[in-house]
Design an enzyme around this catalytic site. Structure first.
Site, short mmCIF file in Angstrom:
data_model
loop_
_atom_site.label_atom_id
_atom_site.label_comp_id
_atom_site.label_asym_id
_atom_site.label_seq_id
_atom_site.Cartn_x
_atom_site.Cartn_y
_atom_site.Cartn_z
N HIS A 137 78.44 94.37 53.23
CA HIS A 137 78.46 95.38 52.21
C HIS A 137 79.66 95.96 51.69
O HIS A 137 80.10 96.43 50.75
CB HIS A 137 77.43 96.34 52.20
CG HIS A 137 75.87 96.00 52.16
ND1 HIS A 137 75.43 96.18 50.76
CD2 HIS A 137 74.88 95.74 52.89
CE1 HIS A 137 74.31 95.62 50.77
NE2 HIS A 137 73.71 95.72 52.23
N ASP A 144 71.38 95.02 47.95
CA ASP A 144 69.97 95.16 48.14
C ASP A 144 69.15 95.32 47.07
O ASP A 144 69.46 96.25 46.10
CB ASP A 144 69.73 96.40 49.22
CG ASP A 144 70.57 96.22 50.48
OD1 ASP A 144 70.85 94.92 50.83
OD2 ASP A 144 71.14 97.08 51.09
N GLU A 206 65.51 90.45 56.16
CA GLU A 206 65.59 91.68 55.01
C GLU A 206 64.99 91.16 53.89
O GLU A 206 66.07 90.31 52.92
CB GLU A 206 66.64 92.49 55.24
CG GLU A 206 67.17 92.87 56.35
CD GLU A 206 68.47 93.75 56.33
OE1 GLU A 206 69.07 93.70 55.28
OE2 GLU A 206 68.76 94.47 57.21
N HIS A 209 67.90 92.00 50.99
CA HIS A 209 69.35 91.92 51.09
C HIS A 209 69.45 90.50 50.61
O HIS A 209 69.17 89.40 51.22
CB HIS A 209 69.84 91.77 52.69
CG HIS A 209 71.09 91.57 52.65
ND1 HIS A 209 72.21 92.79 53.07
CD2 HIS A 209 71.80 90.63 52.80
CE1 HIS A 209 73.30 92.26 53.23
NE2 HIS A 209 73.24 90.92 53.22
#
Length: 251
Positions: A137, A144, A206, A209
């Site tokens: 990130h 996200d 995730e 993500h």
């Protein structure tokens, strides 16, 4: 033609060590604010949750911005893409990692530190500002995302954003046999296939993500190098100094 309901492929947990060994040749794209977009919604989750140092705007590299627009256009009528987080300051990454690690340690007092670190890394990447191995990130390449309806109401994706349970694994509902589970499966398929079609890779633990340009993306796609290294949203003071220096020393 893109099959947005194509089954989700098996995807192993990333080899983080191998990903972080990949060299970075930064292409120099700037971070851009995503909140100006008319093509998708932006809801900066960590800022809304009151997490210290979380920015009130989501920023991403220019190439990521363009691909988010493309992915949003692929979604069926009535569905909208929502960006929850993108570029993330180191302080926020550190807070998220430490918080989850400490909660897991409290709940699993007998677990070895290495196992706690593995479990934490399942949902939060280790905080790093290293030029050769930044947290995804921190590069402005990781985003996200979720889905909502045309009126901005969240769609049930089977787990909460940032939920640290197996339900957050992208393929968790892939073999669902009930109507509710199949509906969640189809929403995850729509999101995954739209994002993959425009070049993103997904973190298998995730569903929200996705990466483009960073080392995790390069590892997933078998690229020899990543194109995004650490990035920084510059404060106004820095921009003013740059502008005044440019006036004083024109090229």
């Amino acid at each position: 033609m893109i099959d947005l309901l194509a089954p989700l492929p098996d995807a192993p947990e990333p080899d983080w060590a191998a990903a972080f060994r990949l060299p970075i040749v930064d292409c120099g794209e700037a971070l851009e604010p995503l909140g100006t977009s008319q093509g998708f919604l932006v809801w900066p989750a960590y800022h809304r949750l009151g997490i210290a140092n979380a920015p009130a705007e989501c920023h991403a590299r220019g190439g990521v911005f363009q691909r988010l627009l493309q992915a949003a256009r692929l979604l069926p009528d009535g569905l909208r893409l929502v960006v929850l987080d993108a570029w993330r300051p180191f302080a926020v990454q550190q807070h998220l990692y430490d918080t989850l690690y400490n909660i897991l340690r409290q709940h699993e007092a007998d677990a070895e530190p290495a196992e706690l670190a593995r479990r934490t890394r399942e949902f939060v990447a280790p905080p790093s500002t290293r030029a050769d191995a930044p947290s995804p990130h921190l590069t402005g390449g990781a985003v996200d995302v979720g889905l909502c309806d045309r009126d901005g109401r969240w769609l049930d994706m089977g787990s909460l954003f940032d939920e640290a349970t197996p339900r957050s694994h992208t393929r968790h509902y892939e073999n669902a046999s009930d109507d509710h589970g199949r509906a969640i499966r189809d929403r995850r398929r729509l999101l995954f296939n739209a994002m993959r079609a425009v070049g993103f890779s997904n973190l298998s633990s995730e569903w929200w993500h996705y990466d483009y340009g960073d080392q995790l993306w390069a590892w997933h796609h078998g690229h020899p190098t990543a194109i995004y290294g650490p990035a920084q949203v510059q404060p106004l003071e820095h921009l003013w100094r740059q502008q005044l220096d440019a006036l004083r020393h024109p090229s």
